[in-house]
Scaffold this motif. Sequence first.
Motif, short mmCIF file in Angstrom:
data_model
loop_
_atom_site.label_atom_id
_atom_site.label_comp_id
_atom_site.label_asym_id
_atom_site.label_seq_id
_atom_site.Cartn_x
_atom_site.Cartn_y
_atom_site.Cartn_z
N UNK A 1 0.83 -1.21 0.00
CA UNK A 1 0.00 0.00 0.00
C UNK A 1 0.87 1.26 0.00
N UNK A 2 1.93 1.26 0.81
CA UNK A 2 2.85 2.41 0.83
C UNK A 2 3.47 2.62 -0.55
N UNK A 3 3.89 1.53 -1.17
CA UNK A 3 4.49 1.61 -2.50
C UNK A 3 3.51 2.21 -3.51
N UNK A 4 2.27 1.76 -3.46
CA UNK A 4 1.26 2.26 -4.39
C UNK A 4 1.02 3.76 -4.22
N UNK A 5 1.08 4.23 -2.98
CA UNK A 5 0.90 5.67 -2.71
C UNK A 5 2.08 6.46 -3.27
N UNK A 6 3.29 5.96 -3.04
CA UNK A 6 4.50 6.66 -3.52
C UNK A 6 4.52 6.68 -5.05
N UNK A 7 4.08 5.59 -5.67
CA UNK A 7 4.01 5.54 -7.14
C UNK A 7 3.18 6.69 -7.70
N UNK A 8 2.14 7.05 -6.96
CA UNK A 8 1.24 8.11 -7.42
C UNK A 8 1.77 9.51 -7.11
N UNK A 9 2.95 9.57 -6.48
CA UNK A 9 3.55 10.87 -6.20
C UNK A 9 3.18 11.46 -4.86
N UNK A 10 2.59 10.64 -3.97
CA UNK A 10 2.20 11.11 -2.65
C UNK A 10 3.06 10.45 -1.58
N UNK A 11 2.93 10.96 -0.36
CA UNK A 11 3.60 10.36 0.80
C UNK A 11 2.56 9.62 1.64
N UNK A 12 2.88 8.41 2.11
CA UNK A 12 1.94 7.71 3.00
C UNK A 12 1.69 8.52 4.27
N UNK A 13 0.43 8.69 4.61
CA UNK A 13 0.04 9.44 5.79
C UNK A 13 -0.35 8.47 6.90
N UNK A 14 -0.66 9.02 8.07
CA UNK A 14 -1.05 8.15 9.18
C UNK A 14 -2.40 7.48 8.92
N UNK A 15 -3.25 8.12 8.16
CA UNK A 15 -4.51 7.50 7.74
C UNK A 15 -4.30 6.89 6.35
N UNK A 16 -3.30 6.04 6.26
CA UNK A 16 -2.84 5.52 4.98
C UNK A 16 -3.90 4.73 4.23
N UNK A 17 -4.68 3.94 4.94
CA UNK A 17 -5.64 3.09 4.25
C UNK A 17 -6.76 3.90 3.60
N UNK A 18 -7.04 5.09 4.12
CA UNK A 18 -7.97 5.98 3.43
C UNK A 18 -7.37 6.44 2.10
N UNK A 19 -6.06 6.70 2.10
CA UNK A 19 -5.38 7.07 0.85
C UNK A 19 -5.46 5.93 -0.16
#
Length: 288
Positions: free
Chosen positions: A160-178
């Motif tokens: 999930x963290x990798x997928x967020x970074x791929x999109x150009x974002x940083x994983x947040x504490x509410x990561x699963x919402x992202x």
Amino acid sequence: MEDILRPIYQERASSKNTLGILSIEKREGWNYQEETFDNILLVIAKEVEKNLLVKHYAYQDKKAALYIVDEEQLKEWLLLGTNRKILNWLSDGKIVFDRNDYVHRLKNELRESSANERNLKMAIEFSKIIKSYTDGKAFFHNGHYMDAYHHISRSLYHLACLAIIEKGFQPEQTMWDQVKQLNPEIYKLYEELLTSNENIEKRLELLFLASEFLIHSHTESGVSHFLNVLRKKDYWSIDDLINHPEVKYYAIDLETLLEYLIHQNYVRIVQAETKGIHIYHRFYKIFS
């Protein structure tokens, strides 16, 4: 509230080593569940005695925390993603002192991280994905289902963290919402892990199969950084790779990652003779 705390941060602002100060005030919708303080002061400094100094204060039946963090420590946390609350504080905090626009520039850098930094972050996450997945599958085959559950959960977290970074974002504490917004497929798989009515053995069997497909689909982005390192020489020893300055951040999981990449035909083995009979040095090069 800021007036009460001003003497605390003004004292720090007068130091030539202080680069910037942010104030993070508790408010409605506060997402930082682990924080029990009403106000946080984050001081970024250089050439300090400790990488991190923390002080607690009380005022008007409330609590405040002062964090003084070394600039190099801060940059390492931001690069590796190992202190996510700091990222949130930088994003949400109010700048109360900013020497030569240091904090403003830092915020801009976070929004516009270089391709190499993004690839490094993805490599770190991908190596953790492979390590957790591999260990989890071994536990599963040996009938240790609770341990397998733990590791597949960790693997999905890093995926999930990798997928967020791929999109150009940083994983947040509410990561699963992202993730729910950015990659519903991973979110649904994690939801299945938590809520499925299947018995744990069947649930894990299905999850390992589905995870393998998702991992494969993210391999190109996840290994881009490492393959770029491999291209710099014809072949590498494991010692050279582990101690390479660009690989050190995920070196702890490198051996597992290498075996995965060999199996997936990204890397091939080169053997070289040793002084012993029928024993060879094992080197690695990019598959071509």
